[in-house]
Design an enzyme around this catalytic site. Sequence first.
Site, short mmCIF file in Angstrom:
data_model
loop_
_atom_site.label_atom_id
_atom_site.label_comp_id
_atom_site.label_asym_id
_atom_site.label_seq_id
_atom_site.Cartn_x
_atom_site.Cartn_y
_atom_site.Cartn_z
N SER A 166 -9.28 104.91 11.80
CA SER A 166 -8.97 103.62 12.43
C SER A 166 -7.50 103.31 12.20
O SER A 166 -6.91 103.77 11.21
CB SER A 166 -9.82 102.50 11.82
OG SER A 166 -9.37 101.22 12.22
N TYR A 183 -13.32 98.69 4.35
CA TYR A 183 -13.17 99.45 5.59
C TYR A 183 -11.75 100.00 5.71
O TYR A 183 -11.56 101.19 5.98
CB TYR A 183 -13.50 98.55 6.79
CG TYR A 183 -13.35 99.22 8.13
CD1 TYR A 183 -14.34 100.05 8.62
CD2 TYR A 183 -12.22 99.01 8.92
CE1 TYR A 183 -14.22 100.67 9.85
CE2 TYR A 183 -12.09 99.61 10.15
CZ TYR A 183 -13.09 100.44 10.61
OH TYR A 183 -12.95 101.05 11.85
#
Length: 290
Positions: A166, A183
């Site tokens: 990401s 995350y």
Amino acid sequence: MAEAQLHDFPSLFSLKGKVAVVTGGSRGLGLHAASAFLQAGASTVFISSRKAGACDAACEALNALPNLAPGARAVPVPADSASQQGVLQLVAGVRQHTDKVDILFANAGASWGEAFDKHLDQAFAKVMDLNVKAVFNTIREFTPLLEKAAQASGDGQPSKVIITASVAGLGIGTLGKQGTYGYSASKAAVIHLGRNLAVELGPRRITVNSICPGFFPSKMSNGLLSLSGGADKMAQGNPMRRLGHPEDIAGAVVYLASRAGSHVNGEAIAIDGGALWSRGELQRGGESKL
């Protein structure tokens, strides 16, 4: 002139006859990638996720695509790759059909949003386990099948591992009341894991690269999109004035999985319209997501 000659350019982006495994493949970015692999000529794409029904539904949709090669198919192999037992179950399920894998798309992942002072230890650990440790376990267990495919390749092409990371692993992710600390940390970690594995597995004729998507509307991101003011607001803050489309993922993964990407190894490719570079100031309170 010799420099003008390219070897078999028409097949440069072809995946004709390739076998692919997609974890987290029943929806979202994994399903986009699986569709791309099949439509680029792959013979078999194994779809894996925790829920058997979701895998079956995804394969039904993929097998109904109108432009697949004769005999091409998507095959469901449900497994929970968050655990070592689940990874072994996935490998065993794939081995029932084939002893080689040309493309491994390690896409399964999870996120968790909560304020810093309330961020749960077990939530952070779960995200790190699935987004980093499970990726490592999946690549390790599939390496013999990837090596077999590389050895069987008649044109000397390597097998390919693609990791879904990401842009949150390249910059700063969401902070504030919906902070995604685990995350963001996990995606930074898995990018660097990919670089290490690229050097480790390169001599075995296996490349390892990461894609780093920005905002793509999906079940995982829709809640954060809503908290950030909605898809339209996020799109207007992007240099391209839009969010990601399925074709953006499709193009990137076909490039990396095909002969076109055979000399790309250890890279992390941002797919975010340039949003990572346009953030002059981080907005707090759940309004920033990279």
